[in-house]
Design a protein around this motif. Sequence first.
Motif, mmCIF file in Angstrom:
data_model
loop_
_atom_site.group_PDB
_atom_site.id
_atom_site.type_symbol
_atom_site.label_atom_id
_atom_site.label_comp_id
_atom_site.label_asym_id
_atom_site.label_seq_id
_atom_site.Cartn_x
_atom_site.Cartn_y
_atom_site.Cartn_z
ATOM 1 N N MET A 103 57.696 -34.637 44.764
ATOM 2 C CA MET A 103 56.836 -35.049 45.862
ATOM 3 C C MET A 103 55.832 -36.087 45.346
ATOM 4 S SD MET A 103 54.376 -32.666 48.245
ATOM 5 C CE MET A 103 55.285 -32.437 49.733
ATOM 6 N N GLN A 104 55.603 -37.085 46.136
ATOM 7 C CA GLN A 104 54.631 -38.118 45.798
ATOM 8 C C GLN A 104 53.228 -37.529 45.716
ATOM 9 O OE1 GLN A 104 54.024 -41.322 48.420
ATOM 10 N NE2 GLN A 104 56.066 -42.171 48.139
ATOM 11 N N VAL A 105 52.405 -38.122 44.877
ATOM 12 C CA VAL A 105 51.024 -37.654 44.727
ATOM 13 C C VAL A 105 50.271 -37.774 46.052
ATOM 14 C CG1 VAL A 105 48.818 -38.108 43.583
ATOM 15 C CG2 VAL A 105 50.940 -38.176 42.274
ATOM 16 N N ALA A 106 50.407 -38.901 46.740
ATOM 17 C CA ALA A 106 49.695 -39.100 48.006
ATOM 18 C C ALA A 106 50.134 -38.078 49.046
ATOM 19 C CB ALA A 106 49.912 -40.514 48.526
ATOM 20 N N ALA A 107 51.416 -37.791 49.108
ATOM 21 C CA ALA A 107 51.920 -36.810 50.072
ATOM 22 C C ALA A 107 51.396 -35.411 49.745
ATOM 23 C CB ALA A 107 53.440 -36.818 50.096
ATOM 24 N N LEU A 108 51.338 -35.095 48.477
ATOM 25 C CA LEU A 108 50.805 -33.798 48.062
ATOM 26 C C LEU A 108 49.331 -33.684 48.425
ATOM 27 C CD1 LEU A 108 51.018 -31.086 46.582
ATOM 28 C CD2 LEU A 108 50.541 -32.314 44.459
ATOM 29 N N LEU A 109 48.570 -34.738 48.182
ATOM 30 C CA LEU A 109 47.148 -34.730 48.519
ATOM 31 C C LEU A 109 46.944 -34.617 50.031
ATOM 32 C CD1 LEU A 109 45.942 -37.416 45.977
ATOM 33 C CD2 LEU A 109 45.363 -34.981 45.941
ATOM 34 N N THR A 110 47.768 -35.307 50.799
ATOM 35 C CA THR A 110 47.698 -35.212 52.256
ATOM 36 C C THR A 110 47.965 -33.785 52.705
ATOM 37 O OG1 THR A 110 48.365 -37.521 52.534
ATOM 38 C CG2 THR A 110 48.670 -36.071 54.431
ATOM 39 N N ILE A 142 40.205 -36.622 49.484
ATOM 40 C CA ILE A 142 40.341 -37.931 50.135
ATOM 41 C C ILE A 142 40.090 -39.051 49.136
ATOM 42 C CG2 ILE A 142 39.278 -39.437 51.866
ATOM 43 C CD1 ILE A 142 39.085 -36.951 53.679
ATOM 44 N N ALA A 143 39.165 -38.865 48.219
ATOM 45 C CA ALA A 143 38.923 -39.872 47.171
ATOM 46 C C ALA A 143 40.143 -40.009 46.262
ATOM 47 C CB ALA A 143 37.685 -39.503 46.359
ATOM 48 N N LEU A 144 40.743 -38.891 45.899
ATOM 49 C CA LEU A 144 41.972 -38.947 45.095
ATOM 50 C C LEU A 144 43.096 -39.615 45.861
ATOM 51 C CD1 LEU A 144 41.878 -35.392 43.471
ATOM 52 C CD2 LEU A 144 41.570 -37.602 42.297
ATOM 53 N N HIS A 145 43.190 -39.321 47.141
ATOM 54 C CA HIS A 145 44.210 -39.963 47.988
ATOM 55 C C HIS A 145 43.974 -41.468 48.047
ATOM 56 C CE1 HIS A 145 46.300 -41.142 51.696
ATOM 57 N NE2 HIS A 145 47.124 -40.138 51.409
ATOM 58 N N ALA A 146 42.719 -41.861 48.192
ATOM 59 C CA ALA A 146 42.387 -43.289 48.224
ATOM 60 C C ALA A 146 42.771 -43.972 46.919
ATOM 61 C CB ALA A 146 40.899 -43.477 48.511
ATOM 62 N N ALA A 147 42.539 -43.293 45.808
ATOM 63 C CA ALA A 147 42.921 -43.862 44.509
ATOM 64 C C ALA A 147 44.438 -43.957 44.386
ATOM 65 C CB ALA A 147 42.349 -43.004 43.382
#
Length: 156
Positions: free
Chosen positions: A1-8, A48-53
């Motif tokens: 799973m992608q990092v962004a998808a996991l964070l979402t 959200i900050a991690l997702h933005a990064a």
Amino acid sequence: MQVAALLTALVYTGFLAVGAVLIRIDIDEHRLPDRIVLPSAAALLALIALHAAATHDGVALVRAVLGGLALGAFYLALRAVDPEGMGGGDVKLAALVGVFLAWHGWPALVAGAAAAFVAGAAWALALLAARRIERQARIPFGPWIILGAWAGLLAV
């Protein structure tokens, strides 16, 4: 799973879980505990900050922070006008919800904020019409803030 998808997924799951707990507490006790709301807001901002990064989307992070400040300030103004009508927990929860909604965009923030007031007013009017409450009754608003947020997301 992608990092962004996991964070979402973590953002949504966390918001859903915290929302469910806060709804129950506010209905049962007419309060929104700082020990839940404040760490949840910090965790939401961190995710959200991690997702933005991860997505290189600093605009969404800035919008989320501004949305939290805006909705929190709006509720704070309502509390200043009528301290008995709006609790401090509602103000802090509004800031958390503002972050969550504005992360999705300004239309989600406006729709979610409006939905909370429409749904809360409809519920209060229904209770008044059914004579289950008196006009001066205090109704927990936290559930409507949370449910309004989800309605706002669905509406946009």
